[in-house]
Design a protein around this motif. Structure first.
Motif: not given
Length: 92
Positions: A18-25
């Protein structure tokens, strides 16, 4: 019109994914992200789908991240896909 970048995030921790995906988005407009919780799930997806960039954990619930990298590189579609491996630890 260009197609959106397709990322795959492979990590056994839903919190880390979730942390990685939020950063990418937050940084990449229109990015398409597939999240996988295991190496086997990621390999099955990677065998049949286009992926532009892979982010994987070195600690996966069904094997090591290095073994995953070796296996994903054997898939014709993913032989040259850029990949970044990450490792998190809760130890100081």
């Amino acid at each position: 019109m260009t197609s959106a970048s397709r990322f795959m995030v492979v990590c056994g921790s839903s919190v880390a994914r979730t942390m990685i995906i939020r950063g990418l988005r937050a940084e990449i407009d229109g990015v398409q992200i597939t999240e996988c919780g295991s190496a086997q799930e990621a390999l099955a997806y990677g065998a049949n789908n286009r992926i532009d960039f892979i982010i994987n954990s070195l600690a996966l619930p069904d094997g090591g991240g290095v073994e995953f990298i070796s296996a994903i590189r054997k898939l014709p579609r993913q032989r040259y896909t850029p990949l970044v491996a990450v490792l998190g630890s809760n130890e100081p």
